[in-house]
Design a protein around this motif. Structure first.
Motif: not given
Length: 726
Positions: A265-271, A257-262, A290-299
């Motif tokens: 990065i996954a922990e940053r997205v979860r929070t 569900a987290e796209g096998f992210l390291p 996915g929405a949190r990923f876009a917000l946490a990583q910005r681009k």
């Protein structure tokens, strides 16, 4: 302590009671859904265990069991062993207590595994009392919507803070009680009253009492009828399945569900917090990630497989940023999905939408600059607008981002400039990019030059895991089979298209002639500029790139001919096309064509005339269905989709109905969504309706006449020819 303090405590007590009530109401609704799910889940587990041969117990015990005598006794499945129990098993000749214990222990381990993995599927074509009870229970939660979930979250937090304060403030509720309290208790009570006042004032400013009251009303309202619940399930099946997955507790594998992210990065997205104030739809777990990923990583690039809701995830990001105070957003997409984006944003959020397209696009741009909202525009139109200054645009969303993979193209250069000037960017593409490193690098460079420079051809050669690790800061992709534990068996999408200028001209000619059938197929008369045909090719291409087979239905043979020619004119190695299946093709030959389509390795397309191919053929090899136009008889659409969506289909079926705005398609859809269509949607399940679908369909002639007359009036052609249906 006087009357004012006592009133504060009373207000706090009422608010606390309302908070506890909405949490309890939601809990009861969830428990009702779980109770309705249990018998269906138990039955699914029993079916699964009844299909597992008893020999599988050998695998669990590493071959230590001798099961020959057990099978001879008639116990041939794991389910039958569990049903038999220890007493009956001990009666089998040659089976001792130790063997019985080992056998039952192994069977229980298999049973536990099945309990964890088996999913309940809701068959809309064969409703029965147990599935109806589940749909009705889920309907309460779906109807309450994300507002109820927000109310419960707010109520839970408020009750936890308010409860202890009310206990300490209890002496202040009465004059005598306060006088009898000791000095320490009085001081604590005074402090607690101040805390209660602050919390109550804050809650009232945020509108929480009204939110709690409305949520409780929604959760207690119930369903008007089982028919209403089933209709809503068909319209919003994705939301029902999302709730079903949550209630059942069978969430997808977290890593998938987290796209096998390291991990970092996954922990940053979860929070990352995700605000739902401006959102009108609940998200599945992977969508929220996915929405949190876009917000946490910005681009970032969101590369989820088709059918996983990339648009909804983008809207969730827009809604969050709007809640944070951002006011201006831009969505860039192909013209073929411009209308879809507009309608989705309006339906799924409270955000203002402005279309920047057509001759008035510069006036619309000026209005958007002044008032804000979500500007939806095309790649070509974007080139005509001045690029923003820094911080002016809260988010740039680029749909079908693979269209800007060529850095030499003007559209790519325009998007790259906007992406550079925007603090946040969300590129979306369902096309898998793992084996196209050169193209992918070009997209990444618009978002993060450092990652693009570090990405080499060897990353793709090392496999998708290495590739994903290299691009993890900017790229997230999930596949259906990884994240949809409760597979929605049918996903229906109305793909609204704006007619091209030549499409519009052909349509006006048909309206002027009063030719209803010509109006319905006018969008395909001039293939080289057909908006619908362009969208159809995009759907087929994306399905092919994801390894999926597609069935294309139309009422008209000449439309199928146009589609066949357009698909055959693709590049060498394009998806093979089978058919068309028409009324003139003998039944045996039709089945041969379907068999060849099913047997083709990899992606393929099957063309079929809906009244000929929609009945009696099994097309379950296909997981994508395209309807070239809406049908007068809803039963035709249902029967056609059922050819692919049936027992044995292992993937969810995606149905795309191609619709043109502002004309015959829109009028047909609105008319068929009235009570006549709702009645048909359920009457068709009866034996009589299955045998004689004409008995419950809307009258063809009456519907056609009304539409022709209304279109002639809309286009100022009231003196033109009367209707024909040739």
């Amino acid at each position: 302590m006087g009357r004012g303090e006592r009133e504060v405590v009373a207000r706090g007590a009422r608010l606390h009671e309302a908070a506890l009530a909405v949490v309890a109401d939601h809990g009861r609704a969830v428990e009702a859904a779980r109770a309705a799910l249990k018998p269906l889940h138990d039955a699914a587990v029993a079916r699964e265990l009844g299909a597992i041969p008893v020999a599988r117990l050998q695998d669990v015990t590493e071959g230590r069991l001798r099961l020959g005598s057990v099978e001879k006794s008639g116990l041939r499945t794991v389910g039958s062993v569990l049903d038999a129990g220890p007493y009956r098993l001990r009666q089998i000749p040659g089976v001792g207590q130790r063997t019985v214990d080992q056998m039952l222990a192994a069977a229980r381990r298999l049973s536990e595994a099945v309990h964890e993995t088996v999913a309940v599927h809701v068959d809309v074509d064969r409703p029965e009392p147990r599935t109806t009870a589940l749909v009705m229970a889920l309907h309460v939660l779906v109807e309450a919507g994300p507002e109820a979930r927000r109310a419960v979250d707010q109520a839970t937090g408020l009750a936890e803070r308010l409860g202890p304060l009310l206990v300490d403030a209890r002496p202040a509720a009465g004059r005598v009680r306060m006088l009898l309290a000791g000095r320490e208790k009085r001081a604590r009570a005074e402090e607690a009253v101040a805390g209660v006042r602050a919390l109550v004032d804050e809650a009232e400013r945020a509108g929480l009492p009204e939110l709690f009251a409305q949520a409780s009303v929604d959760l207690l309202r119930g369903v008007s009828s089982d028919v209403a619940a089933w209709v809503d399930f068909e319209l919003r099946s994705a939301e029902y399945y999302s709730l079903l997955a949550e209630i059942s507790g069978r969430q997808p594998d977290a890593a998938a569900a987290e796209g096998f992210l390291p991990d970092e990065i996954a922990e940053r997205v979860r929070t990352q917090h995700l605000d739902d104030t401006h959102r009108r739809i609940s998200l599945r777990g992977y969508q929220a990630f996915g929405a949190r990923f876009a917000l946490a990583q910005r681009k970032v690039i969101l590369g989820d497989e088709m059918g996983l809701g990339k648009t909804i995830q983008a809207i969730a990001v827009l809604a969050h940023l709007a809640a944070e105070g951002q006011s201006h957003f831009v969505v860039v997409c192909p013209a073929s999905v411009l209308v879809n984006w507009t309608r989705e944003i309006e339906a799924r959020s409270t955000l203002r939408v402005m279309v920047l397209h057509g001759p008035d696009r510069h006036d619309a741009f000026a209005d958007w600059k002044g008032r804000g909202g979500v500007a939806v525009t095309t790649f070509d139109a974007l080139r005509g607008f001045p690029a923003p200054g820094g911080g002016e645009v809260g988010l740039l969303v680029v749909d079908e981002a693979h269209h800007v993979k060529n850095p030499k193209a003007k559209r790519s250069q325009s998007v790259a400039l906007w992406a550079e000037r925007c603090a946040r960017g969300l590129f979306m593409t369902g096309t898998p990019m793992e084996n196209r490193v050169g193209e992918f690098r070009n997209l990444v460079r618009m978002l993060d030059g450092t990652v693009a420079d570090s990405l080499g051809e060897r990353d793709a050669l090392a496999g998708s895991v290495a590739f994903r690790k290299a691009v993890a800061p900017v790229y997230l992709r999930r596949n259906q089979e990884d994240v949809l534990t409760e597979l929605p068996s049918l996903q229906q999408t109305d793909a609204w298209e704006e007619l091209s200028a030549s499409d519009e001209e052909a349509y006006r000619e048909a309206v002027r002639a009063g030719n209803f059938m010509a109006m319905r197929r006018a969008a395909y008369v001039r293939p080289e500029t057909s908006a619908k045909l362009h969208r159809l090719r995009e759907i087929v291409q994306e399905a092919g790139e994801n390894g999926q087979k597609t069935v294309v239905f139309s009422y008209f043979k000449d439309v199928l001919g146009v589609v066949e020619e357009a698909l055959a004119a693709g590049t060498p190695g394009a998806t093979p096309v089978f058919g068309p299946l028409t009324g003139g093709v003998p039944a045996q030959r039709r089945q041969e064509i379907v068999d060849a389509f099913a047997g083709a390795e990899g992606p393929a397309v099957l063309l079929g005339q809906i009244q000929a191919a929609g009945v009696g053929l099994n097309m379950q090899a296909a997981s994508v269905v395209v309807l070239c136009e809406p049908q007068i008889k809803p039963t035709l659409e249902h029967q056609a989709v059922a050819r692919a969506h049936r027992m044995g289909q292992v993937r969810p079926v995606q149905v795309h109905r191609l619709l043109a705005t502002g004309g015959v398609d829109e009028r047909m859809v609105k008319m068929l969504e009235t009570k006549a269509r709702l009645f048909d949607a359920y009457a068709r399940r009866s034996a009589v309706a299955e045998a004689t679908p004409d008995a419950v369909d809307v009258s063809d002639t009456e519907l056609a006449r009304r539409i022709v007359e209304e279109e002639q009036a809309r286009l100022g052609m009231t003196d033109e020819r009367p209707m024909t249906t040739e």
